[in-house]
Design an enzyme around this catalytic site. Structure first.
Site, PDB file in Angstrom:
ATOM      1  N   ARG A 229      38.610  44.923  24.380  1.00  0.00           N
ATOM      2  CA  ARG A 229      37.970  44.374  23.162  1.00  0.00           C
ATOM      3  C   ARG A 229      36.729  43.417  23.842  1.00  0.00           C
ATOM      4  O   ARG A 229      37.019  42.746  25.038  1.00  0.00           O
ATOM      5  CB  ARG A 229      38.685  43.429  22.332  1.00  0.00           C
ATOM      6  CG  ARG A 229      39.448  44.129  21.469  1.00  0.00           C
ATOM      7  CD  ARG A 229      38.722  44.612  20.298  1.00  0.00           C
ATOM      8  NE  ARG A 229      39.201  45.384  19.289  1.00  0.00           N
ATOM      9  CZ  ARG A 229      39.605  46.641  19.288  1.00  0.00           C
ATOM     10  NH1 ARG A 229      39.125  47.312  20.391  1.00  0.00           N
ATOM     11  NH2 ARG A 229      40.360  47.387  18.282  1.00  0.00           N
ATOM     12  N   HIS A 277      31.460  51.426  22.231  1.00  0.00           N
ATOM     13  CA  HIS A 277      32.631  51.129  21.760  1.00  0.00           C
ATOM     14  C   HIS A 277      33.329  52.670  21.274  1.00  0.00           C
ATOM     15  O   HIS A 277      33.719  52.647  19.952  1.00  0.00           O
ATOM     16  CB  HIS A 277      32.905  50.165  20.492  1.00  0.00           C
ATOM     17  CG  HIS A 277      34.241  49.677  20.308  1.00  0.00           C
ATOM     18  ND1 HIS A 277      34.496  48.590  19.692  1.00  0.00           N
ATOM     19  CD2 HIS A 277      35.388  50.496  20.161  1.00  0.00           C
ATOM     20  CE1 HIS A 277      35.915  48.532  19.649  1.00  0.00           C
ATOM     21  NE2 HIS A 277      36.572  49.645  19.681  1.00  0.00           N
TER      22      HIS A 277
HETATM   23  P1  NDP Z   1      49.843  47.656  23.238  1.00  0.00           P
HETATM   24  O1  NDP Z   1      50.253  46.655  22.401  1.00  0.00           O
HETATM   25  O2  NDP Z   1      50.570  49.061  23.277  1.00  0.00           O
HETATM   26  O3  NDP Z   1      49.752  47.145  24.972  1.00  0.00           O
HETATM   27  C1  NDP Z   1      49.146  45.851  25.353  1.00  0.00           C
HETATM   28  C2  NDP Z   1      49.479  45.458  26.487  1.00  0.00           C
HETATM   29  O4  NDP Z   1      48.962  44.297  26.958  1.00  0.00           O
HETATM   30  C3  NDP Z   1      51.142  45.221  26.980  1.00  0.00           C
HETATM   31  O5  NDP Z   1      51.268  45.703  28.385  1.00  0.00           O
HETATM   32  C4  NDP Z   1      51.109  43.701  26.983  1.00  0.00           C
HETATM   33  O6  NDP Z   1      52.122  42.985  27.759  1.00  0.00           O
HETATM   34  C5  NDP Z   1      49.899  43.480  27.526  1.00  0.00           C
HETATM   35  N1  NDP Z   1      49.414  41.836  27.275  1.00  0.00           N
HETATM   36  C6  NDP Z   1      49.300  41.241  26.044  1.00  0.00           C
HETATM   37  N2  NDP Z   1      49.037  40.067  26.256  1.00  0.00           N
HETATM   38  C7  NDP Z   1      49.192  39.770  27.333  1.00  0.00           C
HETATM   39  C8  NDP Z   1      48.887  38.535  28.146  1.00  0.00           C
HETATM   40  N3  NDP Z   1      48.736  37.101  27.517  1.00  0.00           N
HETATM   41  N4  NDP Z   1      49.184  38.634  29.378  1.00  0.00           N
HETATM   42  C9  NDP Z   1      49.346  39.846  30.075  1.00  0.00           C
HETATM   43  N5  NDP Z   1      49.649  40.906  29.295  1.00  0.00           N
HETATM   44  C10 NDP Z   1      49.349  40.951  28.130  1.00  0.00           C
HETATM   45  O7  NDP Z   1      48.524  48.073  23.398  1.00  0.00           O
HETATM   46  P2  NDP Z   1      47.701  49.445  23.591  1.00  0.00           P
HETATM   47  O8  NDP Z   1      47.747  49.949  24.724  1.00  0.00           O
HETATM   48  O9  NDP Z   1      47.897  50.340  22.606  1.00  0.00           O
HETATM   49  O10 NDP Z   1      46.004  48.777  23.204  1.00  0.00           O
HETATM   50  C11 NDP Z   1      45.329  47.781  24.022  1.00  0.00           C
HETATM   51  C12 NDP Z   1      44.096  47.549  23.460  1.00  0.00           C
HETATM   52  O11 NDP Z   1      43.078  48.518  23.649  1.00  0.00           O
HETATM   53  C13 NDP Z   1      43.883  47.364  21.961  1.00  0.00           C
HETATM   54  O12 NDP Z   1      44.574  46.189  21.297  1.00  0.00           O
HETATM   55  C14 NDP Z   1      42.550  47.426  21.513  1.00  0.00           C
HETATM   56  O13 NDP Z   1      41.952  46.218  21.371  1.00  0.00           O
HETATM   57  C15 NDP Z   1      42.053  48.566  22.805  1.00  0.00           C
HETATM   58  N6  NDP Z   1      41.633  49.746  22.307  1.00  0.00           N
HETATM   59  C16 NDP Z   1      40.395  49.930  22.577  1.00  0.00           C
HETATM   60  C17 NDP Z   1      39.853  51.302  22.085  1.00  0.00           C
HETATM   61  C18 NDP Z   1      38.292  51.704  22.384  1.00  0.00           C
HETATM   62  O14 NDP Z   1      37.662  52.544  21.953  1.00  0.00           O
HETATM   63  N7  NDP Z   1      37.684  50.996  23.045  1.00  0.00           N
HETATM   64  C19 NDP Z   1      40.683  52.395  21.485  1.00  0.00           C
HETATM   65  C20 NDP Z   1      41.866  51.907  21.222  1.00  0.00           C
HETATM   66  C21 NDP Z   1      42.548  50.506  21.585  1.00  0.00           C
HETATM   67  P3  NDP Z   1      53.802  43.475  27.450  1.00  0.00           P
HETATM   68  O15 NDP Z   1      53.808  44.892  27.551  1.00  0.00           O
HETATM   69  O16 NDP Z   1      54.407  42.615  28.395  1.00  0.00           O
HETATM   70  O17 NDP Z   1      53.848  43.000  25.960  1.00  0.00           O
HETATM   71  C1  OXD Z   2      40.994  50.901  18.230  1.00  0.00           C
HETATM   72  C2  OXD Z   2      39.544  50.876  18.548  1.00  0.00           C
HETATM   73  O1  OXD Z   2      41.550  49.785  18.419  1.00  0.00           O
HETATM   74  O2  OXD Z   2      39.164  51.947  18.388  1.00  0.00           O
HETATM   75  O3  OXD Z   2      41.777  51.905  17.890  1.00  0.00           O
HETATM   76  O4  OXD Z   2      38.742  50.076  19.245  1.00  0.00           O
END
Ligand code: NDP
Ligand code: OXD
Length: 314
Positions: A229, A277
């Site tokens: 993000r 994005h």
């Molecule tokens: P998940 O919730 O499955 O994974 C999030 C990961 O981030 C977990 O491993 C979590 O740790 C880690 N995390 C969260 N907070 C912290 C912190 N404070 N310190 C360290 N690690 C942290 O999310 P997804 O993998 O499904 O998606 C991730 C992000 O990708 C979405 O939230 C979105 O913003 C972005 N996205 C962007 C897209 C694009 O087109 N650019 C498309 C889709 C998503 P833990 O496992 O220990 O909880």
């Molecule tokens: C999502 C994105 O969060 O597209 O899925 O950014």
């Protein structure tokens, strides 16, 4: 048991049409049309107007059309009901394609060859580090980060990951929590960010963090790839890091303000790659089926896949 579609983009009509085709037996209404607020049990949202979901007395859950749910928590009048986010193998595969593509572009110095081609220069003397010589660090080891890390490892990169809680992933060095961040950065040549935007992660990618990345790598300097993000990054810090050399290059799919403003210096920086994005545009059919499957699970009293922890906001 009405489903309310609250999508702040021109595609609202498409979503209604799609959900009606997938679930003809359900009543599906749009935010912009008259409907009985007492009948709404489910909301499907992507960046809905703030406050629009208040006053739905029988609301049972909100479904995010995206994997990220920061757009929901940004609404100060968000109803206190379970939140379910998008998860699909299609979305995960698309994100991994993006991450692999851009890691390979940096590994193989493709931007330099593009410039050479434009200048009609034949110079094959740049050297080619092997993937195994390049240390990739993936921030976030959730649905998306873990898959990308595993695919990079299969290509031969030296991969590590960082997450909030400890993970054990075969062939990947893992770090966790605040204590794990500095050692993780110190061994990273390409930093891939797939974190969610939460109060804990906002502004994490700043100049101070870039200065902690490895400076002895085979690429000639550290590289940032952010597809998480825009709120995770401080864009002035990215530009300062590029100018002082604590970053060699950056690939950015997400921005502090989207669309990226015309006046942003990131557009024309020779070592920045901008994508709009769309690292992982969700397949609408897969996301629609995911939502309807999770509604059925909740109706059966089961826990839906993709349930968000409201305290952590992801
Ligand atoms: P998940 O919730 O499955 O994974 C999030 C990961 O981030 C977990 O491993 C979590 O740790 C880690 N995390 C969260 N907070 C912290 C912190 N404070 N310190 C360290 N690690 C942290 O999310 P997804 O993998 O499904 O998606 C991730 C992000 O990708 C979405 O939230 C979105 O913003 C972005 N996205 C962007 C897209 C694009 O087109 N650019 C498309 C889709 C998503 P833990 O496992 O220990 O909880
Ligand atoms: C999502 C994105 O969060 O597209 O899925 O950014």
């Amino acid at each position: 048991m009405t489903i309310l579609v609250a999508v702040a983009m021109q595609r609202e009509a498409d979503w209604i049409e799609r959900l009606r085709r997938l679930a003809p037996e359900r009543k599906i209404v749009a935010l912009g049309e008259p409907f009985d607020r007492r009948e709404v049990h489910w909301v499907v949202s992507w960046r809905h107007p703030h406050g629009a979901l208040a006053g739905l007395p029988n609301l049972a859950a909100i479904f995010s059309l995206g994997a990220g749910v920061d757009h929901l928590f940004a609404d100060p009048r968000l109803p206190d009901v379970p939140i379910v986010r998008a998860i699909s193998p299609d979305l995960t595969a698309r994100m991994s394609e993006y991450v692999v593509l851009h890691c390979l572009l940096h590994l193989r110095q493709q931007r330099r060859y593009d410039a050479q081609q434009r200048a009609r220069v034949w110079d094959d003397d740049m050297g080619q580090p092997a993937a195994s010589d390049v240390r990739v660090g993936v921030m976030g080891l959730g649905e998306l980060g873990r898959d990308a890390a595993e695919k990079l490892r299969i290509l031969g990169f030296d991969v590590a990951g960082w997450s909030r809680t400890r993970k054990d992933i075969s062939g990947i060095e893992t770090f966790s929590g605040e204590a794990g961040l500095d050692p993780f950065l110190a061994r990273t040549d390409i930093l891939v960010c797939l974190l969610p935007l939460t109060p804990d992660t906002r502004g994490l990618l700043d100049l101070g963090l870039f200065r902690k990345l490895a400076r002895n790598g085979r690429l000639g300097g550290p590289v940032l790839i952010n597809a998480g993000r825009g709120g995770l990054q401080v864009e002035a810090g990215i530009l300062a890091a590029l100018n002082e050399g604590s970053l060699l290059a950056a690939t950015l799919d997400v921005f502090e303000t989207e669309p990226l403003p015309q006046e942003s210096l990131l557009w024309e920086h020779p070592r920045v790659t901008v994508t709009p994005h769309n690292a992982a545009l969700s397949d609408a059919g897969a996301i629609g089926r995911h939502i309807l499957t999770q509604i059925a699970r909740i109706e059966r009293g089961e826990t839906p896949d993709g349930l968000v922890d409201p305290a952590r906001q992801y």
